[in-house]
Design an enzyme around this catalytic site. Structure first.
Site, PDB file in Angstrom:
ATOM      1  N   ASP A  62     -19.398 -11.913 -15.683  1.00  0.00           N
ATOM      2  CA  ASP A  62     -19.159 -11.890 -17.128  1.00  0.00           C
ATOM      3  C   ASP A  62     -20.061 -10.827 -17.761  1.00  0.00           C
ATOM      4  OD1 ASP A  62     -18.832 -12.442 -19.814  1.00  0.00           O
ATOM      5  OD2 ASP A  62     -19.961 -14.330 -19.753  1.00  0.00           O
ATOM      6  N   ASN A  64     -19.965  -9.838 -21.100  1.00  0.00           N
ATOM      7  CA  ASN A  64     -20.230  -9.940 -22.544  1.00  0.00           C
ATOM      8  C   ASN A  64     -20.659 -11.329 -23.011  1.00  0.00           C
ATOM      9  OD1 ASN A  64     -17.842 -11.182 -22.129  1.00  0.00           O
ATOM     10  ND2 ASN A  64     -16.739 -10.210 -23.813  1.00  0.00           N
ATOM     11  N   ASP A  66     -19.373 -14.372 -22.809  1.00  0.00           N
ATOM     12  CA  ASP A  66     -18.479 -15.417 -23.332  1.00  0.00           C
ATOM     13  C   ASP A  66     -18.180 -16.490 -22.287  1.00  0.00           C
ATOM     14  OD1 ASP A  66     -16.826 -14.085 -21.625  1.00  0.00           O
ATOM     15  OD2 ASP A  66     -15.227 -13.705 -23.066  1.00  0.00           O
ATOM     16  N   ASP A  70     -14.976 -10.727 -16.312  1.00  0.00           N
ATOM     17  CA  ASP A  70     -14.119  -9.725 -16.937  1.00  0.00           C
ATOM     18  C   ASP A  70     -14.129  -8.428 -16.121  1.00  0.00           C
ATOM     19  OD1 ASP A  70     -16.636  -8.537 -17.745  1.00  0.00           O
ATOM     20  OD2 ASP A  70     -16.686 -10.099 -19.299  1.00  0.00           O
ATOM     21  N   ASP A 240       2.843 -12.886  -5.177  1.00  0.00           N
ATOM     22  CA  ASP A 240       2.721 -14.324  -5.326  1.00  0.00           C
ATOM     23  C   ASP A 240       4.034 -15.033  -4.962  1.00  0.00           C
ATOM     24  OD1 ASP A 240       0.808 -16.358  -6.531  1.00  0.00           O
ATOM     25  OD2 ASP A 240       2.587 -16.784  -7.726  1.00  0.00           O
ATOM     26  N   GLU A 294       2.676 -13.455  -0.264  1.00  0.00           N
ATOM     27  CA  GLU A 294       2.140 -14.801  -0.071  1.00  0.00           C
ATOM     28  C   GLU A 294       3.303 -15.647   0.431  1.00  0.00           C
ATOM     29  OE1 GLU A 294      -0.026 -18.503  -2.347  1.00  0.00           O
ATOM     30  OE2 GLU A 294       1.633 -17.454  -3.240  1.00  0.00           O
TER      31      GLU A 294
HETATM   32  O1  ISL Z   1      -2.632 -25.095  -4.130  1.00  0.00           O
HETATM   33  C1  ISL Z   1      -1.463 -24.939  -4.020  1.00  0.00           C
HETATM   34  C2  ISL Z   1      -0.457 -25.917  -4.545  1.00  0.00           C
HETATM   35  O2  ISL Z   1      -0.471 -27.107  -3.762  1.00  0.00           O
HETATM   36  C3  ISL Z   1      -1.021 -23.801  -3.309  1.00  0.00           C
HETATM   37  O3  ISL Z   1      -0.189 -24.289  -2.383  1.00  0.00           O
HETATM   38  C4  ISL Z   1      -0.412 -22.735  -4.179  1.00  0.00           C
HETATM   39  O4  ISL Z   1       0.219 -23.263  -5.279  1.00  0.00           O
HETATM   40  C5  ISL Z   1       0.597 -21.911  -3.429  1.00  0.00           C
HETATM   41  O5  ISL Z   1      -0.050 -21.343  -2.339  1.00  0.00           O
HETATM   42  C6  ISL Z   1       1.146 -20.820  -4.326  1.00  0.00           C
HETATM   43  O6  ISL Z   1       0.082 -20.098  -4.843  1.00  0.00           O
HETATM   44  C7  ISL Z   1       0.249 -19.068  -5.758  1.00  0.00           C
HETATM   45  O7  ISL Z   1       1.140 -19.377  -6.803  1.00  0.00           O
HETATM   46  C8  ISL Z   1       0.734 -20.382  -7.725  1.00  0.00           C
HETATM   47  C9  ISL Z   1      -0.723 -20.231  -8.193  1.00  0.00           C
HETATM   48  O8  ISL Z   1      -1.127 -21.428  -8.802  1.00  0.00           O
HETATM   49  C10 ISL Z   1      -1.655 -19.910  -7.079  1.00  0.00           C
HETATM   50  O9  ISL Z   1      -2.940 -19.700  -7.554  1.00  0.00           O
HETATM   51  C11 ISL Z   1      -1.094 -18.717  -6.372  1.00  0.00           C
HETATM   52  O10 ISL Z   1      -1.939 -18.239  -5.356  1.00  0.00           O
HETATM   53  C12 ISL Z   1       1.659 -20.239  -8.886  1.00  0.00           C
HETATM   54  O11 ISL Z   1       1.655 -18.910  -9.333  1.00  0.00           O
HETATM   55 CA    CA Z   2     -16.558 -12.049 -20.419  1.00  0.00          CA
END
Ligand code: ISL
Ligand code: CA
Length: 593
Positions: A62, A64, A66, A70, A240, A294
């Site tokens: 962090d 600043n 808060d 960041d 993701d 992922e």
């Molecule tokens: O902790 C989980 C839920 O039981 C993970 O399985 C996770 O949700 C999953 O791996 C998907 O993760 C990704 O998408 C999610 C987000 O919450 C996680 O942080 C991200 O890494 C939704 O965007």
């Molecule tokens: Ca900050």
């Protein structure tokens, strides 16, 4: 030979000659020499040789006061990051977001989250990364957006809004949700929206509506926003929950045996490959990138279909078998070393020279690595964290280090529900504890092993208040009380620290092609305490021996194998080569044979 055949043979020869000359010309225009493959047939790539460090901006530094990490904070710590020996940074979401799920719910893909700073701060960060000859990859969260995204604000207005089909809307079925799909954050995956009296799909929180990838306008929007960041000079994306983007035809009910593991049902929909190939054609192929999906819900035998380079989809994926080894659904269970080894062996068999793996033991969704796979008690925290570093950096695949693991940061001693921030935890509490399905004590006991918040507590920079993370009296999530003993400032000055060991191991890997590209062989799959494997590239062979226990073990290498010359160890033994290796608790050694 008659004359016509003779003539056409000459024509054909001339044609072939021209084509060959042209081909030689065009390839020399691209690079003076075609890149040679490794002794075992791999195409060398920077993203195979790289070591990645994941930054979770909210918890990093962090600048600043808060109480929230960041971008300026990250920029101020780039030398620290480079000192670990990594050369790629993966930044968890930094985009404008109402933070229902800490940035994994994006309101504006082209804007920086105000709490994290400005676009100018982002440009500074990128510049600082490039100056150090490192690379930056961003988190691409496009299975869903925030419900506060302008697209969704439009979409929910009326059934004939031009943005209606950006999301997945369905009428009620017999007065209920359109199907029985469940959200990962408890409850049904559908939410009734009063404006049009229809349901929208959200595989995660209600504030994370799923985008409709079957709509080509949605796909075009995504490709555009990807180019927006790539044109700034970023080097790729971590994608993701990318296997969820294509939904099953007709949205059929979850079969009963998938209720506890719905991700295997949501993943790998019918158009996934088509969309990834399109994304590759439209965007990825135009840049020199690292892409890592992922792959939540993807099985090992499906993996090559996503990462085989001849298919032009992704470079790599995260396979969750190892990090989820300690789970049955959401419940903690104790796993064994042979189970873990079996996964690595299966992974290596599933992937050939056209595919590439990732190695990771933790991230922002999992508990701390040393508390999960090592031993975080005072006697063994340091050696076991170093042993895990040795494994991470010598297995076959691009290694990903999660922030704080280079210091051996541990799980947080949670005792009360109020200490958690994670939406998954809070929703689960309402759904399971407040309804009497699960006892509060059991719920917390399980979270002490499994919670995502363990990894999200602030980075421990020094022994000053709030571990030097922030000057605020209270950061957004509490600092682990052990920060006076475990912090960066102490470790930076200590050649025997976990940080220094990471640094040494990373550099060793960097200069040792066999540790990057070499073939992998597990020498002793059934051994419950020792993990022994080799990495072989041409004439170069390395042996890694890891004692995954706190007990001393006198270890005979299988088949009368000789250990060779000791290169690195986490406990300075300097022992002579003998037929028996006398390993201390949590000792790790790397030999050159
Ligand atoms: O902790 C989980 C839920 O039981 C993970 O399985 C996770 O949700 C999953 O791996 C998907 O993760 C990704 O998408 C999610 C987000 O919450 C996680 O942080 C991200 O890494 C939704 O965007
Ligand atoms: Ca900050």
């Amino acid at each position: 030979m008659n004359f016509r055949i003779f003539l056409s043979t000459i024509a054909l020869t001339l044609m072939l000659f021209t084509v060959a000359a042209f081909a030689a010309d065009s390839s020399s225009a691209q690079s003076s020499t075609p890149q040679a493959t490794t002794a075992n047939g791999y195409q060398p790539k920077w993203w195979k040789e790289g070591i990645v460090y994941q930054v979770y901006p909210r918890s990093f530094k962090d600048s600043n006061g808060d109480g929230i990490g960041d971008l300026k904070g990250i920029t101020s710590k780039l030398d620290y990051i480079q000192g670990i020996g990594v050369n790629v940074i993966w930044l968890s979401p930094h985009y404008d977001s109402p933070n229902a799920d800490n940035g994994y719910d994006i309101r504006d893909y082209r804007k920086v989250m105000a709490e994290f700073g400005t676009m100018a701060d982002f440009d500074e960060l990128l510049k600082g990364v490039k100056q150090r000859h490192m690379r930056l990859i961003l988190d691409l969260v496009v299975n869903h957006s925030s419900d506060e995204h302008a697209w969704f604000a439009e979409s929910r207005k009326s059934k004939d809004n031009p943005y209606r089909d950006y999301y997945i809307w369905r009428p009620a079925k017999d007065g209920h949700e359109p199907n029985n799909w469940v959200s990962f954050f408890s409850g049904p995956a559908w939410k009734l929206d009063p404006a049009t009296n229809e349901y929208y799909l959200h595989l995660f929180a209600e504030k994370q509506p799923d985008l409709n990838w079957d709509n080509r306008r949605v796909r075009a929007e995504v490709y555009d926003l990807m180019k927006f960041w790539l044109d700034k000079g970023v080097d790729g994306f971590r994608m993701d929950v990318i296997p969820f983007i294509s939904k099953r035809e007709g949205l059929p009910d979850l079969p009963p045996d998938y209720r506890m593991r719905p991700h295997y049902f949501y993943a790998m929909g019918p158009h996934l490959h088509e969309y990834l190939q399109e994304m590759n054609r439209e965007v990825l192929s135009k840049y020199d990138l690292m892409t890592v999906g992922e792959a939540f819900g993807v099985t090992l035998d499906q993996t090559p279909t996503l990462v085989d380079e001849r298919r032009n989809e992704l470079n790599m994926i995260f396979n969750f078998d190892v990090v989820r080894l300690n789970r049955d659904g959401r419940q903690w269970r104790d796993s064994t070393l042979p189970e873990m080894k079996a996964i690595y062996t299966t992974q290596n068999k599933a992937l050939d020279v056209h595919s590439w793996n990732t190695i990771f033991l933790s991230n922002h969704d999992n508990p701390r690595v040393v508390s999960t796979f090592g031993d975080d008690s005072p006697a063994f925290r340091v050696p076991s964290a170093k042993l895990l570093a040795t494994m991470l950096l010598t297995l076959k695949g691009t290694p990903f280090i999660y922030q704080g693991d280079e210091l051996g940061m541990t799980n947080y001693p949670f005792t009360r529900i109020e200490q958690f921030d994670d939406i998954e935890v809070k929703n689960g509490w309402k759904a399971d504890v407040l309804t009497g399905k699960v006892k509060a004590g059991d719920y917390i006991a399980n979270l002490r092993k499994t919670s995502r918040d363990h990894s999200r507590t602030p980075m421990q920079w020094d022994s000053s208040p709030q571990a030097g993370f922030s000057t605020a009296a209270q950061p957004w999530l509490a600092v682990n009380p052990n920060y006076k003993d475990i912090n960066a400032s102490q470790e930076l000055g200590d050649p025997n620290s976990i940080y220094s060991y990471f640094s040494k191991m990373s550099r060793f890997r960097e200069k040792t092609p066999a540790l990057v590209y070499g073939d992998y062989e597990d020498l002793d799959p059934e051994n419950a305490k020792i993990f022994a494997y080799t990495r072989t590239l041409g004439k170069d062979k390395y042996l890694v021996v890891l004692n995954f226990s706190k007990d001393a073990v006198a270890y005979n290498l299988p088949g009368g194998l000789k250990a060779g010359a000791l290169q690195i160890s986490n406990l300075a033994t300097g022992e002579e080569e003998t037929p028996v290796l006398n390993l201390k608790g949590w000792e790790a050694r790397v030999y050159k044979q």
